[in-house]
Design a protein around this motif. Structure first.
Motif, PDB file in Angstrom:
ATOM      1  N   LEU A  24      98.151 -32.210  -0.294  1.00  0.00           N
ATOM      2  CA  LEU A  24      97.134 -31.784  -1.265  1.00  0.00           C
ATOM      3  C   LEU A  24      97.865 -31.130  -2.440  1.00  0.00           C
ATOM      4  O   LEU A  24      98.651 -30.197  -2.237  1.00  0.00           O
ATOM      5  CB  LEU A  24      96.210 -30.777  -0.565  1.00  0.00           C
ATOM      6  CG  LEU A  24      95.139 -30.067  -1.375  1.00  0.00           C
ATOM      7  CD1 LEU A  24      94.132 -31.051  -1.952  1.00  0.00           C
ATOM      8  CD2 LEU A  24      94.413 -29.042  -0.491  1.00  0.00           C
ATOM      9  N   PHE A  25      97.597 -31.638  -3.647  1.00  0.00           N
ATOM     10  CA  PHE A  25      98.316 -31.164  -4.843  1.00  0.00           C
ATOM     11  C   PHE A  25      97.312 -30.791  -5.921  1.00  0.00           C
ATOM     12  O   PHE A  25      96.440 -31.600  -6.254  1.00  0.00           O
ATOM     13  CB  PHE A  25      99.252 -32.261  -5.371  1.00  0.00           C
ATOM     14  CG  PHE A  25     100.223 -32.756  -4.347  1.00  0.00           C
ATOM     15  CD1 PHE A  25     101.480 -32.190  -4.220  1.00  0.00           C
ATOM     16  CD2 PHE A  25      99.863 -33.796  -3.481  1.00  0.00           C
ATOM     17  CE1 PHE A  25     102.375 -32.648  -3.263  1.00  0.00           C
ATOM     18  CE2 PHE A  25     100.744 -34.252  -2.515  1.00  0.00           C
ATOM     19  CZ  PHE A  25     102.000 -33.684  -2.408  1.00  0.00           C
ATOM     20  N   TRP A  26      97.506 -29.576  -6.483  1.00  0.00           N
ATOM     21  CA  TRP A  26      96.573 -29.123  -7.507  1.00  0.00           C
ATOM     22  C   TRP A  26      97.258 -28.942  -8.850  1.00  0.00           C
ATOM     23  O   TRP A  26      98.416 -28.499  -8.903  1.00  0.00           O
ATOM     24  CB  TRP A  26      96.000 -27.756  -7.114  1.00  0.00           C
ATOM     25  CG  TRP A  26      94.764 -27.841  -6.276  1.00  0.00           C
ATOM     26  CD1 TRP A  26      93.684 -28.608  -6.532  1.00  0.00           C
ATOM     27  CD2 TRP A  26      94.504 -27.142  -5.067  1.00  0.00           C
ATOM     28  NE1 TRP A  26      92.741 -28.410  -5.549  1.00  0.00           N
ATOM     29  CE2 TRP A  26      93.213 -27.525  -4.648  1.00  0.00           C
ATOM     30  CE3 TRP A  26      95.214 -26.222  -4.300  1.00  0.00           C
ATOM     31  CZ2 TRP A  26      92.626 -27.024  -3.500  1.00  0.00           C
ATOM     32  CZ3 TRP A  26      94.632 -25.718  -3.165  1.00  0.00           C
ATOM     33  CH2 TRP A  26      93.360 -26.118  -2.761  1.00  0.00           C
ATOM     34  N   THR A  27      96.540 -29.203  -9.922  1.00  0.00           N
ATOM     35  CA  THR A  27      97.037 -28.805 -11.243  1.00  0.00           C
ATOM     36  C   THR A  27      96.797 -27.311 -11.409  1.00  0.00           C
ATOM     37  O   THR A  27      95.986 -26.718 -10.694  1.00  0.00           O
ATOM     38  CB  THR A  27      96.275 -29.538 -12.370  1.00  0.00           C
ATOM     39  OG1 THR A  27      94.872 -29.307 -12.206  1.00  0.00           O
ATOM     40  CG2 THR A  27      96.546 -31.015 -12.362  1.00  0.00           C
ATOM     41  N   ASN A  28      97.509 -26.711 -12.354  1.00  0.00           N
ATOM     42  CA  ASN A  28      97.170 -25.340 -12.740  1.00  0.00           C
ATOM     43  C   ASN A  28      95.928 -25.387 -13.618  1.00  0.00           C
ATOM     44  O   ASN A  28      95.733 -26.329 -14.388  1.00  0.00           O
ATOM     45  CB  ASN A  28      98.325 -24.704 -13.527  1.00  0.00           C
ATOM     46  CG  ASN A  28      99.415 -24.189 -12.600  1.00  0.00           C
ATOM     47  OD1 ASN A  28      99.178 -23.987 -11.406  1.00  0.00           O
ATOM     48  ND2 ASN A  28     100.605 -23.988 -13.141  1.00  0.00           N
ATOM     49  N   GLY A  58      92.461 -29.353 -14.131  1.00  0.00           N
ATOM     50  CA  GLY A  58      91.247 -29.964 -13.583  1.00  0.00           C
ATOM     51  C   GLY A  58      91.452 -31.140 -12.656  1.00  0.00           C
ATOM     52  O   GLY A  58      90.495 -31.862 -12.359  1.00  0.00           O
ATOM     53  N   LEU A  59      92.682 -31.367 -12.194  1.00  0.00           N
ATOM     54  CA  LEU A  59      92.929 -32.525 -11.328  1.00  0.00           C
ATOM     55  C   LEU A  59      93.384 -32.078  -9.943  1.00  0.00           C
ATOM     56  O   LEU A  59      94.034 -31.052  -9.788  1.00  0.00           O
ATOM     57  CB  LEU A  59      94.022 -33.424 -11.931  1.00  0.00           C
ATOM     58  CG  LEU A  59      93.821 -33.888 -13.378  1.00  0.00           C
ATOM     59  CD1 LEU A  59      95.047 -34.675 -13.846  1.00  0.00           C
ATOM     60  CD2 LEU A  59      92.561 -34.747 -13.478  1.00  0.00           C
ATOM     61  N   THR A  60      93.042 -32.884  -8.960  1.00  0.00           N
ATOM     62  CA  THR A  60      93.556 -32.700  -7.599  1.00  0.00           C
ATOM     63  C   THR A  60      94.047 -34.061  -7.133  1.00  0.00           C
ATOM     64  O   THR A  60      93.379 -35.070  -7.392  1.00  0.00           O
ATOM     65  CB  THR A  60      92.435 -32.218  -6.646  1.00  0.00           C
ATOM     66  OG1 THR A  60      91.882 -31.018  -7.174  1.00  0.00           O
ATOM     67  CG2 THR A  60      92.968 -31.946  -5.244  1.00  0.00           C
ATOM     68  N   ALA A  61      95.189 -34.070  -6.463  1.00  0.00           N
ATOM     69  CA  ALA A  61      95.706 -35.349  -5.973  1.00  0.00           C
ATOM     70  C   ALA A  61      95.948 -35.260  -4.470  1.00  0.00           C
ATOM     71  O   ALA A  61      96.253 -34.186  -3.939  1.00  0.00           O
ATOM     72  CB  ALA A  61      97.001 -35.707  -6.696  1.00  0.00           C
ATOM     73  N   ASP A  76      86.344 -37.186 -16.457  1.00  0.00           N
ATOM     74  CA  ASP A  76      86.565 -37.361 -17.900  1.00  0.00           C
ATOM     75  C   ASP A  76      85.784 -36.280 -18.634  1.00  0.00           C
ATOM     76  O   ASP A  76      84.733 -35.842 -18.157  1.00  0.00           O
ATOM     77  CB  ASP A  76      86.081 -38.752 -18.335  1.00  0.00           C
ATOM     78  CG  ASP A  76      87.095 -39.821 -17.957  1.00  0.00           C
ATOM     79  OD1 ASP A  76      88.298 -39.600 -18.204  1.00  0.00           O
ATOM     80  OD2 ASP A  76      86.682 -40.853 -17.388  1.00  0.00           O
ATOM     81  N   PRO A  77      86.280 -35.855 -19.795  1.00  0.00           N
ATOM     82  CA  PRO A  77      85.550 -34.807 -20.515  1.00  0.00           C
ATOM     83  C   PRO A  77      84.172 -35.305 -20.964  1.00  0.00           C
ATOM     84  O   PRO A  77      84.013 -36.478 -21.315  1.00  0.00           O
ATOM     85  CB  PRO A  77      86.444 -34.483 -21.713  1.00  0.00           C
ATOM     86  CG  PRO A  77      87.476 -35.544 -21.778  1.00  0.00           C
ATOM     87  CD  PRO A  77      87.514 -36.263 -20.478  1.00  0.00           C
TER      88      PRO A  77
END
Ligand code: GLY
Ligand code: MN
Length: 462
Positions: A24-28, A58-61, A76-77
């Motif tokens: 699980l990887f998160w953006t700041n 706003g992303l999670t991978a 998407d915005p």
């Protein structure tokens, strides 16, 4: 960004190292200064940058280590956002640049993870260093804020450290770009310095150069006539004749690779004989440490080698005495050299420090010392080809430490306290370069930055 294939390949290598479960990887997120819409300069999480390259919040991978699936969760915005932040390419298109095809909206993340939890599969994540990630781990995985570090995946940390420690040719090019900017910062500082300016006049100028040519500094600028304070971020002193300046600063490239360079030079541009003596000891220690470096060498031994050189030099000027090897083994040199010789550098200036230094700098063979001074060595294990490390010895006269040790007559077999008293207001000298280990030694990264007494005096005079 690197090529799309680079990110896919990095994830493939990680999958190969991991036994099972999901990563699980998160953006700041954005960090508000005083309210949500007024943020500090955005800095992406380096783990996310390394495997997923995208430089936005706003992303999670997810990487499924069993099936091999890779999923990017993000939105998407909305039209409202586009009015404020401008047009954006779609997340689907951005995902193509990192070779991910499965893109899902954020509101599907929770149900995806609930399934994983229901199936009792392991969820691997690296230790969080931001509260927002602790909060998410608590909210989504029901892990209490106190438990998040403990529940982080040692298996994944070790696998990532194994990967990120070796810098590719393209990464070395990026790091070298950071050095090009950093060189200009250091040269400008030498040329600008003169009595009567404030530290902030120059600190502000060089930080601006890092911003103009990259994404800013790779760590807060240390620019001070009180270099005896190792990480001195105060820039309010007047540059006075007779003082030395420590400039420990570096830029970060658009892709967030760092440089970390220290130069020490006189406010007036001319070293006094006493300053020259101390400077030459540090320089000799740094050059000699670099000569030791080659694949297989234990960095802790190189640190001790550098420390012995410092003791030898300090004996020559009458500040220390006795056997140099004994002095270093017992830790007497740490009055003058209380920090480590270096650390890894790459996407982070202290590369991968968020994973825990015991995994980055130490291993089963090399343990961290608890002795004052040596304990501050962030990296002690064997070096290997394509590791990037800083080499940064120093000599400091820290009045608080001198008083404390002198009161107890600590290491008086090795330290000439009467002579040290005369140096109480000296400040400090540190010299730092970044090197890459090659097949038979090491190479200093970037174009040379004035370093000998003569080179510095000449540059300051320009
Ligand atoms: N350049 C700051 C540090 O290495 O900690
Ligand atoms: Mn450093």
């Amino acid at each position: 960004m690197f090529s799309p294939q680079t990110y896919k390949e990095r994830r493939r290598v990680l999958k190969e190292s991991m036994s099972d479960g999901i990563g699980l990887f998160w953006t700041n997120d954005e960090s508000p200064m005083n309210y949500a819409a007024n943020g500090y300069r955005y800095r992406q999480d380096s783990t996310f940058l390394y495997f997923f390259g995208l430089d936005q919040p706003g992303l999670t991978a997810i990487i499924d280590f069993n099936s091999g699936a890779e999923i990017l969760f993000g939105d998407d915005p909305a039209l409202d956002d586009i009015i404020w932040i401008g047009p954006q390419i779609s997340l689907k298109q951005k995902a193509e640049n990192i070779m991910i095809t499965d893109v899902r909206p954020v509101n599907q993340l929770q149900s995806y993870l609930s399934e994983v939890i229901k199936d009792k599969r392991t969820i691997h994540f690296v230790p969080p260093y931001r509260h927002e990630h602790r909060y998410k781990l608590n909210k989504i995985l029901d892990i209490s804020a106190q438990e998040t570090d403990k529940k982080a995946s040692t298996e994944m940390v070790k696998a990532i450290v194994k990967q990120r420690s070796f810098k590719s040719k393209r990464e070395l090019e990026e790091i070298t770009k950071a050095h090009d900017i950093t060189r200009e910062m250091h040269v400008t500082a030498m040329q600008m310095a003169q009595p009567g300016l404030l530290e902030s006049d120059i600190a502000g100028k060089i930080e601006g150069m890092a911003l103009a040519r990259g994404t800013g500094v790779s760590f807060p600028v240390i620019f001070t006539i009180h270099g005896e304070t190792l990480h001195n971020h105060y820039h309010g002193n007047l540059l006075e004749e007779g003082r030395l300046i420590i400039n420990d600063s570096g830029a970060e490239t658009a892709m967030h690779y760092a440089a970390d360079i220290t130069r020490t030079f006189p406010v007036t541009g001319r070293f006094t004989p006493e300053q020259k003596d101390i400077y030459q000891i540090v320089l000799q220690s740094q050059l000699s440490a670099m000569e030791q470096l080659k694949p297989g060498v234990v960095f802790k031994d190189v640190h001790k080698h550098a420390a012995r050189n410092i003791v030898d030099g300090l004996k020559n000027v009458g500040l220390m005495k006795g056997d140099s090897t004994d002095a270093v083994e017992r830790g007497a040199h740490a009055l003058f050299f209380p920090h480590g010789l270096g650390h890894m550098m790459g996407l982070d200036v202290h590369d991968m420090e968020n994973y825990g230094e015991q995994y980055v700098g130490y291993d089963d063979e090399t343990t961290r010392s608890e002795q004052f001074g040596l304990a501050a060595l962030r990296f002690g294990k064997r070096v290997q080809e394509n590791f990037v490390l800083t080499i940064e010895p120093g000599i400091y006269f820290i009045p608080t430490l001198i008083d404390l040790w002198q009161k107890d007559n600590k290491f008086s077999d090795y330290i000439n306290y009467e002579k040290v008293t005369a140096f109480r207001n000296f400040g400090g000298v540190r010299i730092e370069d970044d090197v890459v280990i090659n097949d038979s030694g090491c190479e200093v990264l970037g174009k040379p930055i004035p370093k000998t007494v003569q080179e510095i005096e000449e540059m300051c005079a320009q």
